[in-house]
Design an enzyme around this catalytic site. Structure first.
Site, PDB file in Angstrom:
ATOM      1  N   ASN A 109      -1.033   1.375  -7.263  1.00 37.14           N
ATOM      2  CA  ASN A 109      -1.350   0.143  -7.623  1.00 37.14           C
ATOM      3  C   ASN A 109      -2.590   0.680  -7.674  1.00 37.14           C
ATOM      4  O   ASN A 109      -3.707   0.914  -7.577  1.00 37.14           O
ATOM      5  CB  ASN A 109      -1.095  -0.165  -5.456  1.00 37.14           C
ATOM      6  CG  ASN A 109      -2.230  -1.727  -5.074  1.00 37.14           C
ATOM      7  OD1 ASN A 109      -2.897  -2.607  -6.353  1.00 37.14           O
ATOM      8  ND2 ASN A 109      -2.654  -1.245  -4.063  1.00 37.14           N
ATOM      9  N   LYS A 138      -8.168 -10.170   2.853  1.00 37.29           N
ATOM     10  CA  LYS A 138      -8.085  -9.883   1.995  1.00 37.29           C
ATOM     11  C   LYS A 138      -9.481  -9.152   2.013  1.00 37.29           C
ATOM     12  O   LYS A 138      -9.972  -9.780   2.160  1.00 37.29           O
ATOM     13  CB  LYS A 138      -8.001  -9.962   0.808  1.00 37.29           C
ATOM     14  CG  LYS A 138      -8.367  -9.496  -0.396  1.00 37.29           C
ATOM     15  CD  LYS A 138      -7.131  -8.228  -1.493  1.00 37.29           C
ATOM     16  CE  LYS A 138      -8.099  -7.243  -2.116  1.00 37.29           C
ATOM     17  NZ  LYS A 138      -6.055  -6.402  -2.908  1.00 37.29           N
ATOM     18  N   CYS A 196      -9.506   2.557   1.092  1.00 36.37           N
ATOM     19  CA  CYS A 196      -8.619   1.990   0.074  1.00 36.37           C
ATOM     20  C   CYS A 196      -9.096   2.852  -1.146  1.00 36.37           C
ATOM     21  O   CYS A 196     -10.383   3.932  -0.679  1.00 36.37           O
ATOM     22  CB  CYS A 196      -9.919   1.587  -0.929  1.00 36.37           C
ATOM     23  SG  CYS A 196      -9.301   0.321  -2.241  1.00 36.37           S
ATOM     24  N   ASN A 227     -12.449  -0.991   5.925  1.00 37.61           N
ATOM     25  CA  ASN A 227     -11.247  -0.654   4.935  1.00 37.61           C
ATOM     26  C   ASN A 227     -11.848   0.630   4.792  1.00 37.61           C
ATOM     27  O   ASN A 227     -13.071   1.023   4.054  1.00 37.61           O
ATOM     28  CB  ASN A 227     -11.345  -1.531   4.386  1.00 37.61           C
ATOM     29  CG  ASN A 227     -10.620  -0.446   3.214  1.00 37.61           C
ATOM     30  OD1 ASN A 227      -9.962   0.082   2.933  1.00 37.61           O
ATOM     31  ND2 ASN A 227     -10.182  -1.874   2.050  1.00 37.61           N
ATOM     32  N   PHE A 228     -11.209   1.795   5.783  1.00 38.23           N
ATOM     33  CA  PHE A 228     -11.550   3.936   4.858  1.00 38.23           C
ATOM     34  C   PHE A 228     -10.661   4.337   4.793  1.00 38.23           C
ATOM     35  O   PHE A 228     -10.895   5.374   4.318  1.00 38.23           O
ATOM     36  CB  PHE A 228     -12.189   4.505   6.264  1.00 38.23           C
ATOM     37  CG  PHE A 228     -13.918   3.770   7.234  1.00 38.23           C
ATOM     38  CD1 PHE A 228     -14.346   2.778   7.381  1.00 38.23           C
ATOM     39  CD2 PHE A 228     -13.134   3.595   8.379  1.00 38.23           C
ATOM     40  CE1 PHE A 228     -15.320   2.838   7.366  1.00 38.23           C
ATOM     41  CE2 PHE A 228     -14.534   3.579   9.435  1.00 38.23           C
ATOM     42  CZ  PHE A 228     -15.532   2.645   8.807  1.00 38.23           C
ATOM     43  N   LYS A 285      -9.152   1.241   9.951  1.00 33.65           N
ATOM     44  CA  LYS A 285      -7.896   1.344   8.795  1.00 33.65           C
ATOM     45  C   LYS A 285      -8.292   2.629   8.046  1.00 33.65           C
ATOM     46  O   LYS A 285      -8.978   2.404   7.348  1.00 33.65           O
ATOM     47  CB  LYS A 285      -7.754   0.144   8.233  1.00 33.65           C
ATOM     48  CG  LYS A 285      -6.162   0.355   7.485  1.00 33.65           C
ATOM     49  CD  LYS A 285      -5.928  -0.970   6.516  1.00 33.65           C
ATOM     50  CE  LYS A 285      -5.233  -0.343   5.631  1.00 33.65           C
ATOM     51  NZ  LYS A 285      -4.985  -1.770   4.517  1.00 33.65           N
TER      52      LYS A 285
END
Ligand SMILES: Cc1cc2nc3c(=O)[nH]c(=O)nc-3n(C[C@H](O)[C@H](O)[C@H](O)COP(=O)(O)O)c2cc1C
Length: 189
Positions: free
Chosen positions: A75, A45, A137, A134-135, A175
């Site tokens: 979410n 995570k 979120c 993480n690109f 991502k």
């Protein structure tokens, strides 16, 4: 039994079944449960630098179908809300205990080279197999210039990926989100 051993970016796992970065991979307890159940690898995570994210009041919203039936719920979860060092210690322990399983760590820090350099060194020291940028979120972080705010601008993606390649010897996964604002693509922003 068939041999399902997989190599992805040089990372070996006993099978190609991996968990994406999300609640099932948010702590050692859950990742160990996944490994015990047979998963070949996980993407931990998303981590950030301290102070960690604070999950505030629930802001659930729904997607409606043509007849106003609810067809999905948005979410609202953000990235990890646990201190960085707690995550890093757990990652080190899990990797030591489960050396044959894949473990990639998802990361999201501000668009500053020093911030990326710091966290990449810390993750490298855990023994993790790789990092994922993480690109994608869409929650909470774009306002701070992170996550999908980066993923929608090719120049930012290039810049941060180059920093990552410069500051770690680990394999780097990028991502992206498919939710790109059309106006940005049209304008080439
Ligand atoms: C509750 C929840 C939390 C998530 N948290 C993260 C996260 O911290 N970092 C990340 O990169 N993706 C996160 N994701 C996205 C998932 O990793 C995955 O890309 C997404 O759920 C699409 O895969 P799926 O169709 O198999 O669900 C999250 C998704 C959900 C539903």
């Amino acid at each position: 039994m068939a041999d399902l051993t997989t190599r992805f970016l040089g990372i070996a796992s006993p099978n190609p079944f991996w968990l994406a970065s999300a609640p099932p991979t948010d702590k050692a307890y859950n990742v160990v449960r996944a490994y015990e159940a047979g998963w070949g690898g996980v993407v931990w995570k998303t981590l950030c630098e301290d102070p960690p994210i604070v999950n505030v009041a629930s802001r659930y919203s729904a997607h409606y179908g043509p007849d106003r039936q609810i067809i999905g719920i948005n979410n609202i979860e953000l990235i990890t809300d646990r201190p960085l060092q707690v995550n890093l210690d757990e990652i080190s322990q899990v990797k030591r205990d489960w050396p044959d399983r894949g473990l990639i760590v998802s990361l999201m820090v501000p668009c500053e080279e020093e911030a990326w350099q710091r966290i990449l060194k810390q993750v490298e020291a855990t023994g993790a197999d790789g990092v994922e940028l993480n690109f994608g979120c869409p929650h909470g972080m774009p306002e701070r210039g992170m996550g999908s705010a980066v993923g929608q601008v090719p120049d930012y993606v290039t810049m941060v990926t180059q920093w990552a390649k410069k500051h770690t010897r680990l394999p780097v996964v990028v991502k992206l989100t498919p939710n790109i604002l059309k106006s940005r693509l049209t304008l080439g922003m």
